[in-house]
Design an enzyme around this catalytic site. Structure first.
Site, short mmCIF file in Angstrom:
data_model
loop_
_atom_site.label_atom_id
_atom_site.label_comp_id
_atom_site.label_asym_id
_atom_site.label_seq_id
_atom_site.Cartn_x
_atom_site.Cartn_y
_atom_site.Cartn_z
CE1 TYR A 174 3.91 -0.79 7.64
CE2 TYR A 174 4.34 1.36 8.61
CZ TYR A 174 3.65 0.56 7.71
OH TYR A 174 2.71 1.13 6.89
CG ASP A 178 -5.74 -1.70 7.41
OD1 ASP A 178 -5.44 -2.44 6.46
OD2 ASP A 178 -5.01 -1.51 8.40
CB ALA A 196 -5.17 -10.13 16.28
N GLY A 197 -3.86 -7.66 14.21
CA GLY A 197 -3.56 -7.39 12.80
C GLY A 197 -4.79 -7.57 11.91
CG LEU A 198 -7.43 -10.28 12.36
CD1 LEU A 198 -8.36 -11.31 13.00
CD2 LEU A 198 -7.00 -10.76 10.98
CB SER A 199 -7.98 -3.78 10.35
OG SER A 199 -7.38 -2.57 10.04
CB SER A 259 -7.53 0.62 14.67
OG SER A 259 -6.78 0.19 13.56
CG ASP A 308 -0.47 -0.25 2.52
OD1 ASP A 308 0.74 -0.54 2.63
OD2 ASP A 308 -1.24 -0.16 3.50
P1 ADP Z 1 -5.55 -3.73 15.03
O1 ADP Z 1 -6.14 -2.65 14.22
O2 ADP Z 1 -4.65 -4.62 14.26
O3 ADP Z 1 -6.56 -4.53 15.79
P2 ADP Z 1 -4.44 -1.50 16.41
O4 ADP Z 1 -3.38 -1.36 17.45
O5 ADP Z 1 -4.31 -0.72 15.16
O6 ADP Z 1 -4.62 -3.05 16.12
O7 ADP Z 1 -5.83 -1.08 17.05
C1 ADP Z 1 -6.23 -1.65 18.27
C2 ADP Z 1 -6.71 -0.55 19.21
O8 ADP Z 1 -7.95 0.00 18.73
C3 ADP Z 1 -7.02 -1.06 20.58
O9 ADP Z 1 -5.87 -1.08 21.41
C4 ADP Z 1 -8.05 -0.05 21.08
O10 ADP Z 1 -7.42 1.14 21.52
C5 ADP Z 1 -8.81 0.29 19.80
N1 ADP Z 1 -10.02 -0.54 19.66
C6 ADP Z 1 -10.32 -1.32 18.61
N2 ADP Z 1 -11.52 -1.93 18.77
C7 ADP Z 1 -12.00 -1.49 19.96
C8 ADP Z 1 -13.19 -1.75 20.71
N3 ADP Z 1 -14.13 -2.58 20.28
N4 ADP Z 1 -13.33 -1.15 21.91
C9 ADP Z 1 -12.39 -0.30 22.37
N5 ADP Z 1 -11.25 -0.02 21.70
C10 ADP Z 1 -11.04 -0.60 20.53
MG MG Z 2 -5.03 -1.10 13.26
#
Ligand code: ADP
Ligand code: MG
Length: 381
Positions: free
Chosen positions: A217, A170, A119-122, A124, A36
């Site tokens: 990265y 993502d 876990a890397g499944l996004s 966020s 990307d």
């Molecule tokens: P990934 O996107 O790979 O899961 P990231 O580190 O980018 O990992 O994002 C994870 C972060 O996003 C979490 O630590 C939290 O701060 C936030 N987050 C994601 N989903 C939730 C949720 N359902 N409730 C609260 N926070 C969340």
């Molecule tokens: Mg993320």
């Protein structure tokens, strides 16, 4: 977790019903890794695991939020540029970015999710995109007029507010994916194409600590910049590393390491096209997935012993077509494609076998290509 779970959490927390529940999925990248930010093609698919955001106007000067996966209720001023370094920054940042296309009011938000965090499944992107969609409905009464901007808003929240340097893949797949399709995305132009994809995918999270991930990265991004600048000395029109030819990469004056990084990028972006052609013809995508994994392991050097183990282990079983690491690497998840019954067996057998090899329990999920962001619920009159 479901729409009902989000409505219940909202009602328990705020004593009223929400005005909308919107959801958005996590994602895996089928192929096109570390592409990307190099301007090439990627092929992510939305997974069955989603995040639900229930939202309503707060009628107060501040916004409030709860998440089923975090304790307590938090309060913030969605207009403020101040971040907290906590989970609600993703919400806050999205609402802030949304101001350009909406009529802001303070909101109450309840979040429930099936997407594992970190876990890397996004998870966020799922949280940002679902927040953006719900926010549009609460603020404007409708989301259609700004729907095309969902991914950009969510991406800006993550890069500019939360402060994570990530590509737009993502948020794009979480916003726009179509059920039964992978999303082919050209990261240079933003062009998108829905590619029919009906196979099941097994996701295996190696649950590895990813302490080195951030620095490595950034190191790879810098190496790709070095390669691009060198290649531009003989081709001033070259805008992105992924557009270079394999011959140009072989002929350029690059260190062995940087050449291997560049070789991965130009090879991987071509493999996206091959994968799409094979999938459309109903042929096996196994060989191209394995080639991608080898390239990430040997040339990009972003795999891990655990990810390599999952790929090798999976390939020994009948009915498995292909496997590869997915996401940035240095830990995180692998994906496996094959006959559905074989994937189901593997999802059971790999847990104790991985645990006895690595002294850590992996998680597994089965998924087919799911739909992107959607409005799941609005009150009936
Ligand atoms: P990934 O996107 O790979 O899961 P990231 O580190 O980018 O990992 O994002 C994870 C972060 O996003 C979490 O630590 C939290 O701060 C936030 N987050 C994601 N989903 C939730 C949720 N359902 N409730 C609260 N926070 C969340
Ligand atoms: Mg993320």
């Amino acid at each position: 977790m479901s729409v009902d779970g989000a409505i219940d959490l909202f009602t328990e927390s705020f004593g009223v019903r929400p005005q909308v529940v919107a959801s958005a999925p996590g994602r895996v990248n089928l192929i096109g890794e570390h592409i990307d930010y190099n301007g090439g093609q990627v092929l992510p698919m939305a997974i069955a695991q989603r995040t639900w955001v229930a939202m309503g106007s707060s009628g107060r000067s501040t916004s409030q939020a709860v998440s089923a996966s975090a304790s307590g209720m938090v309060e913030f001023d969605a207009g403020s540029p101040q971040r907290s370094g906590q989970w609600w920054d993703y919400l806050h940042g999205t609402l802030r970015e949304l101001r350009g296309v909406g009529r802001p009011t303070s909101v109450q938000v309840a979040v429930t999710s099936e997407v594992p965090q970190g876990a890397g499944l996004s998870s966020s992107a799922a949280l940002e995109v679902a927040t953006a969609l719900a926010g549009l409905v609460v603020w404007n009464g409708e989301a259609e007029s700004a729907r095309e901007q969902l991914a950009t808003i969510a991406h800006r929240a993550e890069t500019e507010f939360v402060g994570v340097a990530c590509g737009v893949m993502d948020q794009t797949v979480s916003a726009f994916a179509r059920e039964g399709h992978a999303l082919r995305l050209w990261c240079d132009s933003g062009k998108r194409e829905h590619v029919p994809f009906h196979r099941a995918v097994l996701i295996v999270d190696t649950a590895t600590p990813r302490a080195l991930r951030h620095s490595r990265y950034n190191e790879r991004r810098a190496e790709c910049d070095v390669a691009l600048h060198e290649l531009q000395r003989s081709d001033a029109t070259l805008r992105h590393l992924a557009h270079a030819t394999p011959q140009a990469v072989q002929q350029a004056t690059l260190s062995d390491e940087v050449r291997r990084r560049a070789a991965h990028v130009v090879g991987e972006t071509r493999r996206v096209g091959e994968f799409v052609d094979l999938a459309m013809r109903g042929e096996s995508v196994g060989a191209v997935m394995l080639a991608s994994h080898r390239s990430l392991r040997d040339d990009y050097e972003c795999s891990s012993p655990e990810l390599d183990w999952v790929v090798e282990h999976a390939m020994q079983l009948d009915g498995i077509e292909g496997a590869r690491m997915t996401g940035a690497g240095w830990g995180g998840c692998a994906i496996v494609v094959g006959r559905e019954s074989a994937l189901r067996e593997l999802s059971q057998s790999i847990v104790p076998e991985f645990a006895s090899e690595w002294r850590r329990a992996p998680s597994t999920w089965m998924s087919t290509a799911a739909s992107g962001a959607r409005i799941d619920w609005v009150p009936t009159a």
